[in-house]
Design an enzyme around this catalytic site. Structure first.
Site, PDB file in Angstrom:
ATOM      1  N   HIS A  97     -28.048   4.567  74.398  1.00 52.40           N
ATOM      2  CA  HIS A  97     -26.873   4.142  73.716  1.00 52.40           C
ATOM      3  C   HIS A  97     -26.415   3.079  74.268  1.00 52.40           C
ATOM      4  O   HIS A  97     -25.323   4.193  75.646  1.00 52.40           O
ATOM      5  CB  HIS A  97     -25.967   4.738  72.842  1.00 52.40           C
ATOM      6  N   ARG A 183      -9.410   1.825  62.075  1.00 52.11           N
ATOM      7  CA  ARG A 183      -9.852   1.995  63.761  1.00 52.11           C
ATOM      8  C   ARG A 183      -9.000   0.704  63.775  1.00 52.11           C
ATOM      9  O   ARG A 183      -7.863   0.025  64.679  1.00 52.11           O
ATOM     10  CB  ARG A 183     -10.484   2.449  64.503  1.00 52.11           C
ATOM     11  N   SER A 198     -17.202   8.974  66.823  1.00 53.27           N
ATOM     12  CA  SER A 198     -17.733   7.295  66.101  1.00 53.27           C
ATOM     13  C   SER A 198     -19.249   7.671  66.668  1.00 53.27           C
ATOM     14  O   SER A 198     -20.315   7.621  66.047  1.00 53.27           O
ATOM     15  CB  SER A 198     -16.814   6.611  66.734  1.00 53.27           C
TER      16      SER A 198
END
Length: 439
Positions: A97, A183, A198
């Site tokens: 990621h 958010r 998250s």
């Protein structure tokens, strides 16, 4: 997977009060585990209102959370939806990621490269919003390629090809989907506990055995400050480790764009160059560094990843991966109708190319989107002809803008007005990979 907290029957009394949870965090306290799990569950089922969760998110931004609170919140977000498993696959799974940046196309060459060593890479990716590009948008430049796969299709592709890059299903961490949108409109995007939970709730729910994080810092990164980026990396590595996912992170520089291509189709072209054994040095360096990390976690610390780029194995895996998702790896990629090249007004050395304005300019050219529902123009973007430290002569091309409509050039050029500098001195050399972070 069934959520840890069973929703209260209609008309029953809730076990906690959102206001009490908000006050605890507002006053700098630690929210008890059962109350925090309830808060996430109750928000997911819309018992806790957006206004209350917004207040809680602001309290988290201002006062932070303990490691245990972040772990509990992440686990509650995972429990809000399904959890995938690749236990029956018969090979190790490892994912990557990136926190995102300008010209960051690393997933494209990385997934097939790692898969060429017999490791499964389930890369659930997203779309771009604002100045950072989305992996799915880039791949959709390839004629026929599709992002939406069923779980059965994904499993079969991992079993056969070894790599899949596709859209995440809506069933993974639905609590995060609601909180993420909130958010964005409440000024709490920068809260590290919320960013970490998250990202990691979705990655852990994905079911991978191991995870490598590319956490970027600098002008084109989500976290501009290196210390904040380091804190985020350490928080996410701890979350992965606490959840039984082998996790490491690389802290990488995003002050200048990564590679020479910024956009969608042009980033695919550059990725294919890397898979063919060429490509810009920084893209190759980061692809190799992340591949080594992923393969080490998968039990192959001595894998010769450079050789796999040179001998065609990674390219073969790429072509198989694209075909498996109905794409044509040999089809021509989209080309722009209009181009505009900016040249050097004077000779000297390129002192800087600031990533953020180049990302904004590419977005204004049509390569990105302002709203989630906006389309992207796959041929739009920017091709750099120079890098910081290069010597240039007067009139030499610096970069080329591409768009479908030449009316887009003016606003893109406005974004680039102070984005680069040519002077007498070469910039100081800085490492692309600053640091490796482990549990």
């Amino acid at each position: 997977m069934t959520p840890d907290i069973t929703p209260a029957p209609e008309g029953s009394v809730e076990p906690f009060d959102a206001v009490d949870v908000i006050r605890t965090k507002r006053d700098g306290g630690v929210v008890p585990e059962d109350a925090l799990r309830w808060m996430i569950d109750a928000y997911t089922r819309e018992y806790v209102a957006d206004s209350q969760m917004a207040a809680f998110a602001m309290a988290v931004l201002l006062n932070g959370m303990t490691r245990d609170e972040i772990r509990v919140m992440t686990d509650a977000m995972i429990a809000s939806g399904e959890r995938m498993s690749f236990a029956g696959l018969g090979k190790r799974t490892v994912d990557k990621h990136s926190t995102g940046g300008v010209g960051d196309k690393i997933t494209l060459p990385l997934a097939p490269l790692v898969a060429s060593f017999g490791v499964a890479v389930p890369q659930l990716s997203g779309r771009g919003l604002g100045h950072t590009g989305g992996t799915l948008d880039k791949l959709e430049s390839i004629p026929g390629w599709r992002a939406a796969l069923s779980n059965d299709e994904m499993f079969a592709q991992l079993e056969g090809v070894g790599a899949v890059i596709c859209a995440a299903g809506s069933g993974l961490a639905p609590a995060d989907k609601r909180l993420y949108a909130l958010r964005d409109v409440t000024g709490t995007v920068e809260a590290i506990p919320l960013i970490a939970s998250s990202i990691m709730s979705k990655k852990i729910a994905e079911g991978t055995d191991a995870l490598v994080l590319d956490v970027k810092f600098g002008s084109g990164a989500f976290m501009r400050d290196v210390d904040k980026a380091r804190e985020l990396a350490r928080t996410m590595v701890a979350l992965g480790t606490d959840s039984g996912v082998a996790t490491t992170a690389l802290l990488t520089d995003m002050n200048s764009p990564l590679g020479l291509a910024i956009g969608n189709a042009n980033e695919v072209r550059e990725s294919v160059e890397v898979l063919a054994g060429g490509g810009p040095a920084d893209v190759v360096e980061l692809t190799v560094a992340l591949a080594r990390e992923m393969l080490a976690l998968a039990g192959q610390p001595d894998a010769d990843v450079e050789k796999a780029l040179q001998d065609g194995r990674a390219m073969d895996a790429w072509r198989e991966m694209i075909r498996a998702q109905d794409g044509d790896p040999d089809a021509p990629l989209p080309t722009p109708r209009e181009t505009h090249t900016v040249t050097a007004s004077a000779g000297g050395v390129v002192e800087r190319l600031d990533a953020l304005p180049f990302g904004v300019a590419a977005w204004r050219l049509g390569a990105g989107r302002a709203r989630a529902q906006d389309p992207v123009v796959h041929a739009a973007g920017i091709d750099l002809h120079v890098r910081p430290g290069d010597e240039v002569a007067p009139g030499q091309p610096l970069f080329t803008l591409s768009a479908e409509d030449d009316k887009r050039f003016a606003r893109a050029l406005d974004a680039l007005e102070d984005a680069y500098a040519i002077g007498a001195d070469a910039p100081a050399s800085t490492p692309l990979v600053l640091e490796r972070i482990t549990a």
